[in-house]
Enzyme design. Structure first.
Site, short mmCIF file in Angstrom:
data_model
loop_
_atom_site.label_atom_id
_atom_site.label_comp_id
_atom_site.label_asym_id
_atom_site.label_seq_id
_atom_site.Cartn_x
_atom_site.Cartn_y
_atom_site.Cartn_z
N ASN A 150 0.45 -1.01 -0.04
CA ASN A 150 0.34 -0.16 0.14
C ASN A 150 0.64 1.29 0.06
O ASN A 150 0.17 2.64 -0.41
CB ASN A 150 -1.03 0.05 0.95
CG ASN A 150 -0.39 -0.20 2.51
OD1 ASN A 150 0.90 -0.92 2.67
ND2 ASN A 150 -0.82 0.79 3.41
N GLU A 250 4.72 -4.19 11.99
CA GLU A 250 4.33 -2.92 12.52
C GLU A 250 2.32 -3.87 11.19
O GLU A 250 3.16 -4.45 10.16
CB GLU A 250 4.62 -1.45 11.14
CG GLU A 250 5.23 -1.17 12.25
CD GLU A 250 4.91 -0.30 13.22
OE1 GLU A 250 3.70 -0.14 12.86
OE2 GLU A 250 5.66 0.11 13.84
N CYS A 284 -3.06 1.73 6.74
CA CYS A 284 -3.10 1.38 7.75
C CYS A 284 -4.03 2.23 9.11
O CYS A 284 -3.87 1.14 10.11
CB CYS A 284 -1.71 0.72 8.45
SG CYS A 284 -0.19 1.96 8.79
N GLU A 462 9.41 3.12 14.50
CA GLU A 462 10.06 3.60 13.20
C GLU A 462 10.17 4.49 13.15
O GLU A 462 9.39 5.34 13.67
CB GLU A 462 9.00 2.66 11.71
CG GLU A 462 8.96 0.98 12.39
CD GLU A 462 8.38 0.31 9.80
OE1 GLU A 462 9.54 1.13 10.24
OE2 GLU A 462 7.80 0.28 9.76
P1 NAD Z 1 1.01 -9.12 4.11
O1 NAD Z 1 1.01 -9.35 5.65
O2 NAD Z 1 0.14 -9.65 2.68
O3 NAD Z 1 2.20 -9.17 3.05
C1 NAD Z 1 3.50 -8.69 3.55
C2 NAD Z 1 4.70 -8.52 2.42
O4 NAD Z 1 5.13 -9.82 3.51
C3 NAD Z 1 4.66 -8.81 1.35
O5 NAD Z 1 6.11 -8.17 0.94
C4 NAD Z 1 4.47 -10.15 1.02
O6 NAD Z 1 4.91 -11.32 -0.04
C5 NAD Z 1 5.96 -11.00 2.73
N1 NAD Z 1 4.58 -12.47 3.20
C6 NAD Z 1 3.52 -13.16 3.23
N2 NAD Z 1 4.10 -14.56 3.35
C7 NAD Z 1 5.25 -14.19 4.02
C8 NAD Z 1 5.80 -15.32 4.69
N3 NAD Z 1 5.12 -16.09 4.94
N4 NAD Z 1 7.42 -15.06 4.89
C9 NAD Z 1 7.40 -13.84 4.96
N5 NAD Z 1 7.48 -12.72 4.08
C10 NAD Z 1 6.09 -12.92 3.97
O7 NAD Z 1 0.23 -7.66 3.31
P2 NAD Z 1 0.09 -7.08 2.93
O8 NAD Z 1 -1.56 -7.72 2.52
O9 NAD Z 1 0.89 -6.49 1.35
O10 NAD Z 1 -0.66 -5.12 3.43
C11 NAD Z 1 -1.95 -5.15 3.90
C12 NAD Z 1 -1.52 -5.16 5.33
O11 NAD Z 1 -0.26 -3.95 5.41
C13 NAD Z 1 -2.42 -4.25 6.27
O12 NAD Z 1 -2.87 -5.05 7.14
C14 NAD Z 1 -2.29 -3.20 6.66
O13 NAD Z 1 -2.67 -2.70 7.61
C15 NAD Z 1 -0.41 -3.31 6.59
N6 NAD Z 1 0.18 -2.05 6.88
C16 NAD Z 1 1.04 -1.87 8.37
C17 NAD Z 1 1.06 -1.05 8.04
C18 NAD Z 1 1.96 -0.46 8.77
O14 NAD Z 1 3.14 0.72 9.43
N7 NAD Z 1 1.80 -0.94 10.74
C19 NAD Z 1 1.82 0.85 7.17
C20 NAD Z 1 0.97 -0.64 5.90
C21 NAD Z 1 0.42 -1.37 5.95
#
Ligand code: NAD
Length: 481
Positions: A150, A250, A284, A462
């Site tokens: 995102n 995060e 998020c 962060e």
């Molecule tokens: P996601 O958890 O599906 O993926 C995040 C990352 O993790 C991707 O690069 C993905 O390829 C990787 N990943 C997936 N499975 C993995 C595994 N088994 N081992 C290691 N890496 C793996 O999240 P998303 O759909 O890309 O993003 C949306 C989520 O991110 C929402 O829940 C949102 O709230 C959160 N988010 C949080 C913040 C924050 O700072 N708190 C900021 C932006 C987004």
């Protein structure tokens, strides 16, 4: 064969074992580009290169690192329109939002270029005679950075910049869905003059590249941003590895925006609409629960609906667009599922929630606002991660505070009020890492700490100077002389 953007490992651009097409969510006929997908072997090679580069890189002078980060910042800022366009094309946020995000990435690099010159320590008197104590910070080593879709450039930037500033070597694994911005950022950093192995870009699937990164014994620390479910896996794998890895997570949010009877209605509506629906609600920090006091409730809902009626949902690159498409079919399905759930639970759809047809095939969804919801409904408790918000009606400030804290998450929270007493009380008692008064819950500065509490975050903060807590390791040295 179309040109494929390769991975960058050990100072070289290398082909992957697989290729993914980066699709524009505003127009699914438009392929933004083809990007390599790495393998576990690519990841292992990246770690070996980082390990080889670390001794020299960690001992570079702060000036060398400062100059490199500043050079990267200058190029990012100079190319913000072009890179913003790429970002909006791959992720779907509006062009203004895309350019804004790129500018922020440039500012983050400038900030951390400055941080290179502020790497200090402390000297303390010992409790023992003749002994001096020096407290210094050293790089952690090899850090793995896993980022979500995102914020395709800002999140890679706010992890890479402090990691390099503190003298660490980096493996970045961006989201498979939006590799383009992280690729462009890596290209800029490589051309800025980073020595081979200091920065490695391994694009690809989380289950392949991400998993290999978590399991590699030579990776010392992992900073992850993404969903709670993946975050748990990341934490478990990092703790199971030997030696255990330092972790920073995060994750999601269910951020409340409290609107009290004494709020300025225009300010409250602006905070609500911006916080919940801009960037297609895919933040998020997005406000997804409006907790609204009885006396202003009906006026607030009516004004929000009026505002939503004039917002254009369209192609992210069109100049009149206020809200771009949802990122992909999977996220659109999730948004629609929650819209159904909210209705089934008894919520009343006050606006939107339907799929929209535009000139080009894309994932267009009218922003959805539900009223008549309670805080125990799933729509109030689970993160949707789309342009969907619900209103919970409350009688008093005390009830509003209680409901805003009644959540598994704790990233950001907000209150709209003209009362200093309520604003101050909320700031002190809201169980969130970031609290906003008369502002949207989303939209933060880049030079101050970012992060949450409860289920939203794990580990140190962060951004800003606080990033050092993760990217450096404290050493306490005792000298008897
Ligand atoms: P996601 O958890 O599906 O993926 C995040 C990352 O993790 C991707 O690069 C993905 O390829 C990787 N990943 C997936 N499975 C993995 C595994 N088994 N081992 C290691 N890496 C793996 O999240 P998303 O759909 O890309 O993003 C949306 C989520 O991110 C929402 O829940 C949102 O709230 C959160 N988010 C949080 C913040 C924050 O700072 N708190 C900021 C932006 C987004």
């Amino acid at each position: 064969m179309p040109q494929v953007h390769p991975n960058f490992v050990a100072g070289e651009w290398i082909e992957g074992s697989d290729v993914t097409a980066n699709i524009n969510p505003s127009n699914t006929n438009d392929v933004v580009g083809y990007y390599a997908r790495g393998s576990a072997t690519d990841l292992n090679n990246a770690v070996a290169a980082a390990k080889a580069a670390f001794p020299a890189w960690s001992r570079t002078t702060p000036q060398i690192r400062c100059d490199l980060l500043k050079k990267a910042s200058d190029e990012i800022l100079a190319r913000k329109d072009e890179l913003g366009r790429l970002l909006s094309r791959e992720e779907g946020k509006t062009l203004a939002e895309g350019i804004g995000e790129v500018a922020r990435a440039g500012q983050i690099f400038a900030f951390h270029a400055g941080e290179c010159l502020r790497l200090g320590g402390e000297a303390m008197a010992s409790v023992r005679p003749g002994v001096g104590v020096e407290i210094t910070r050293e790089p952690v080593g090899i850090v793995g950075l896993i980022t979500p879709w995102n914020f395709p450039i800002a999140i890679p930037a706010w992890k890479i910049a402090p990691a390099l500033a503190w003298g660490n070597c980096v493996i970045i694994k961006p989201a498979d869905l939006v590799p383009g911005s992280a690729w462009a950022l890596s290209d800029i950093l490589v051309r800025a003059g980073l020595p081979a192995g200091v920065l490695n870009l391994v694009m690809g699937r989380g289950s392949v590249v991400g998993q290999a990164l978590l399991e590699h014994p030579d990776v010392n620390a992992v900073s992850f941003t993404g969903s709670v479910a993946t975050g748990r896996k990341v934490a478990a794998a990092c703790i199971a590895s030997s030696p255990m890895k330092r972790i920073q997570l995060e994750m999601g949010g269910k951020n409340p925006l409290v609107v009290l009877d004494d709020a300025n209605l225009d300010v409250a509506v602006e905070a609500a609409i911006n916080g919940a629906f801009f960037s297609t609600g895919q933040r998020c920090t997005a406000s997804s629960r409006f907790i609204v006091q009885d006396g202003i409730h009906d006026r607030f809902v009516a004004a929000c609906v009026n505002r939503l009626k004039v917002l254009a949902v369209d192609d992210a690159l069109k100049s009149h667009t206020h809200i771009g498409p949802v990122v992909d079919q999977g996220q659109l399905d999730q948004d629609l599922a929650y819209i159904r759930i909210a209705g089934d639970e008894g919520g009343k759809l006050a606006f939107g929630g339907e799929i929209l047809t535009r000139e080009t095939p894309g994932y267009y969804l009218a922003p959805a606002l539900f009223t008549e919801t309670t805080n125990d409904m799933r729509i109030s408790r689970e993160e949707v991660f789309g342009p969907v918000a619900n209103v919970v009606r409350v009688k008093s400030y005390d009830e509003a505070l209680e409901i805003s804290n009644d959540t598994a998450f704790g990233l950001s929270s907000g209150i709209c009020t003209t009362s200093l007493r309520f604003a101050t009380h909320f700031r002190r008692n809201s169980e969130a890492g970031m609290v906003m008064v008369n502002l949207p819950t989303a939209g933060v500065d880049y030079h101050v700490p970012f992060g949450g509490r409860k289920g939203s975050s794990y580990g140190s903060r962060e951004q800003g100077a606080y990033a050092k807590e993760f990217y450096s390791s404290v050493k306490t040295a005792y000298t008897f002389a």
